[in-house]
Design a protein around this motif. Structure first.
Motif, PDB file in Angstrom:
ATOM      1  N   TYR A  74     -15.246   7.281   7.348  1.00  0.00           N
ATOM      2  CA  TYR A  74     -14.216   6.253   7.489  1.00  0.00           C
ATOM      3  C   TYR A  74     -14.750   4.963   8.107  1.00  0.00           C
ATOM      4  CZ  TYR A  74      -9.953   3.923   9.113  1.00  0.00           C
ATOM      5  OH  TYR A  74      -8.968   3.002   9.362  1.00  0.00           O
ATOM      6  N   ASN A  75     -15.598   5.086   9.117  1.00  0.00           N
ATOM      7  CA  ASN A  75     -16.083   3.900   9.821  1.00  0.00           C
ATOM      8  C   ASN A  75     -17.481   3.461   9.396  1.00  0.00           C
ATOM      9  OD1 ASN A  75     -13.894   3.292  11.783  1.00  0.00           O
ATOM     10  ND2 ASN A  75     -14.292   5.386  12.424  1.00  0.00           N
ATOM     11  N   VAL A 164      -8.676   2.343   2.306  1.00  0.00           N
ATOM     12  CA  VAL A 164      -8.224   2.448   3.696  1.00  0.00           C
ATOM     13  C   VAL A 164      -9.070   1.596   4.633  1.00  0.00           C
ATOM     14  CG1 VAL A 164      -7.205   4.741   3.402  1.00  0.00           C
ATOM     15  CG2 VAL A 164      -9.592   4.550   4.118  1.00  0.00           C
ATOM     16  N   ASN A 165     -10.306   1.274   4.236  1.00  0.00           N
ATOM     17  CA  ASN A 165     -11.108   0.356   5.044  1.00  0.00           C
ATOM     18  C   ASN A 165     -10.735  -1.109   4.774  1.00  0.00           C
ATOM     19  OD1 ASN A 165     -13.457   1.519   6.789  1.00  0.00           O
ATOM     20  ND2 ASN A 165     -13.399   2.851   5.000  1.00  0.00           N
ATOM     21  N   ARG A 166     -10.410  -1.404   3.522  1.00  0.00           N
ATOM     22  CA  ARG A 166     -10.022  -2.776   3.169  1.00  0.00           C
ATOM     23  C   ARG A 166      -8.637  -3.101   3.715  1.00  0.00           C
ATOM     24  NH1 ARG A 166      -8.662  -7.109   2.568  1.00  0.00           N
ATOM     25  NH2 ARG A 166      -9.029  -8.605   0.877  1.00  0.00           N
ATOM     26  N   ARG A 168      -6.616  -1.639   6.488  1.00  0.00           N
ATOM     27  CA  ARG A 168      -6.707  -0.674   7.586  1.00  0.00           C
ATOM     28  C   ARG A 168      -5.363  -0.035   7.931  1.00  0.00           C
ATOM     29  NH1 ARG A 168     -12.001   0.568   8.741  1.00  0.00           N
ATOM     30  NH2 ARG A 168     -11.432   1.068  10.876  1.00  0.00           N
ATOM     31  N   LYS A 169      -4.289  -0.772   7.812  1.00  0.00           N
ATOM     32  CA  LYS A 169      -2.977  -0.215   8.162  1.00  0.00           C
ATOM     33  C   LYS A 169      -2.524   0.857   7.178  1.00  0.00           C
ATOM     34  CE  LYS A 169      -1.225  -4.246  10.687  1.00  0.00           C
ATOM     35  NZ  LYS A 169      -0.140  -5.257  10.789  1.00  0.00           N
ATOM     36  N   SER A 171      -4.091   3.384   6.274  1.00  0.00           N
ATOM     37  CA  SER A 171      -4.525   4.713   6.705  1.00  0.00           C
ATOM     38  C   SER A 171      -3.408   5.451   7.442  1.00  0.00           C
ATOM     39  CB  SER A 171      -5.762   4.609   7.600  1.00  0.00           C
ATOM     40  OG  SER A 171      -5.475   3.879   8.782  1.00  0.00           O
TER      41      SER A 171
END
Length: 394
Positions: A74-75, A164-166, A168-169, A171
């Motif tokens: 994820y990160n 979900v990285n582009r 972020r909310k 997720s």
């Protein structure tokens, strides 16, 4: 935003895998009994219970796949190199063993059904469109469809990670999105377009994958609740766990009741759509319950037992691939005789389907090319993280 350091290895997840593969073997070891044994026999309800209660196995493995992928990736920077490395690892871990075992099981079933007449005829079995379709959908043997589902999730995971990285909310809402996708596929696409074998498509299991992904993303926030101990227990955490376990047990027993009545009477005592919802509750709660149990075992049980469970979990993919062959060969033995001997025979099938593939994995691990058949096998100890709250550096 600074990237977070690599998150620590969680050995309790291998205990989770161990319970998953034990559930799979239980399903397969009791399936023939549930189908063919005298439905009025005294122990028949026990076989239905063992077979049905463990049918969360595939969804919880998919849940774990979502958990591990999003926990680990994820990160991480989302680059072409990272995507390439992701697929390279998955090809070596899953795709190559799947293809090789698909050929092996197809060859085995052809030989069992038709024998061997000549090499040309035997090779001809593999040059048909029938074989190609069976390969693509994991139909060369009954259990391989699950590997196809995992491959499908691996194929779409980079896109999901990018989303979900582009955004972020997003997720925070990934579970509801997964549930919506699953419902649209099951209740609309499958019914409207008469999809054959919907269980062979990843969309059928999207809720479980995204539920695992959600907990993997926010693991640090859930860690103390998952690993509930006397030191960190609060009334709120205890109450939440009690609700979780109540939902798991009640939904699972409802599924057991449904399938028992279906076997006895041939009637469906619960509406199909309602049954799907109950099963979704059963599978999601089963996954979280198994997380709690796995972390508890890791921190509290005898070290030798923990070590054995971790090794079973770490070799679970290879055990999964091999165990149906052991069961098939075992069932060629004679089970006739007294009822007691029959029940001992059934139990023996379960034990051998676990122990023999497990032993094969242990013996294969030192050989360099074991991954071609069985994927990665444990050869050295990993440095475990704290099971409660691993340290994450900014």
């Amino acid at each position: 935003m600074a990237q977070l350091a690599k998150r620590p290895y969680l050995p309790a997840l291998d205990i989770f895998r161990a319970f998953g593969i034990l559930a799979v073997i239980m399903i397969h070891a009791t399936s023939a009994v549930v189908a063919n044994y005298d439905h009025k026999a005294t122990l028949y309800p026990l076989y239905v219970f063992l077979n049905t209660f463990t049918k969360f196995a595939v969804p919880v493995f998919i849940f774990l796949s979502g958990f591990v992928l999003f926990y680990n990736y994820y990160n991480k920077p989302f680059t072409a190199t990272a995507i390439g490395q992701f697929y390279k690892k998955r090809i070596s871990k899953v795709l190559i063993p799947f293809i090789l075992f698909s050929f092996l099981y197809f060859a085995f079933t052809r030989l069992a059904a038709y024998g061997f007449s000549d090499l040309q005829t035997f090779i001809g079995y593999f040059t048909t469109t029938k074989f190609l379709k069976m390969l693509i959908f994991g139909k060369t043997y009954v259990h391989l469809y699950f590997v196809v589902i995992i491959i499908q999730f691996y194929a779409i995971s980079p896109l999901m990670l990018y989303a979900v990285n582009r955004f972020r909310k997003s997720s925070r809402h990934i579970v509801w999105i997964g549930l919506l996708v699953q419902w649209l596929f099951i209740f609309i696409i499958v019914r409207e377009y008469h999809v054959v074998s919907p269980g062979s498509y990843a969309f059928t299991y999207m809720l479980y994958f995204t539920a695992g992904a959600f907990i993997g993303i926010y693991y640090e926030k859930f860690a103390e609740w998952i690993n509930l101990t006397r030191k960190n227990a609060t009334p709120a955490k205890i109450a939440a766990s009690l609700v979780l376990w109540a939902l798991f047990l009640s939904s699972n027993m409802t599924m057991v009741y449904f399938y028992y009545e279906k076997r006895l009477t041939g009637l469906s005592v619960i509406n199909t759509s309602l049954l799907e919802l109950i099963d979704e509750v059963r599978c999601v709660t089963a996954a979280i319950v198994l997380l709690q149990v796995s972390f508890w075992i890791y921190t509290s049980w005898n070290k030798m037992v923990v070590k054995a469970l971790i090794h079973i979990g770490a070799t679970s993919f290879g055990i999964y691939l091999v165990h149906p062959l052991i069961l098939y060969l075992y069932r060629q033995t004679n089970a006739s005789g007294s009822p007691i001997l029959f029940h001992v025979w059934v139990a023996g099938g379960f034990l051998l389907a676990l122990v023999i593939p497990w032993a094969i994995m242990a013996l294969s691990a030192p050989f360099k090319w074991h991954w071609l058949l069985f994927g990665p096998l444990p050869t050295k100890k990993k440095q475990p993280a704290s099971p409660i709250q691993p340290s994450i550096q900014g």
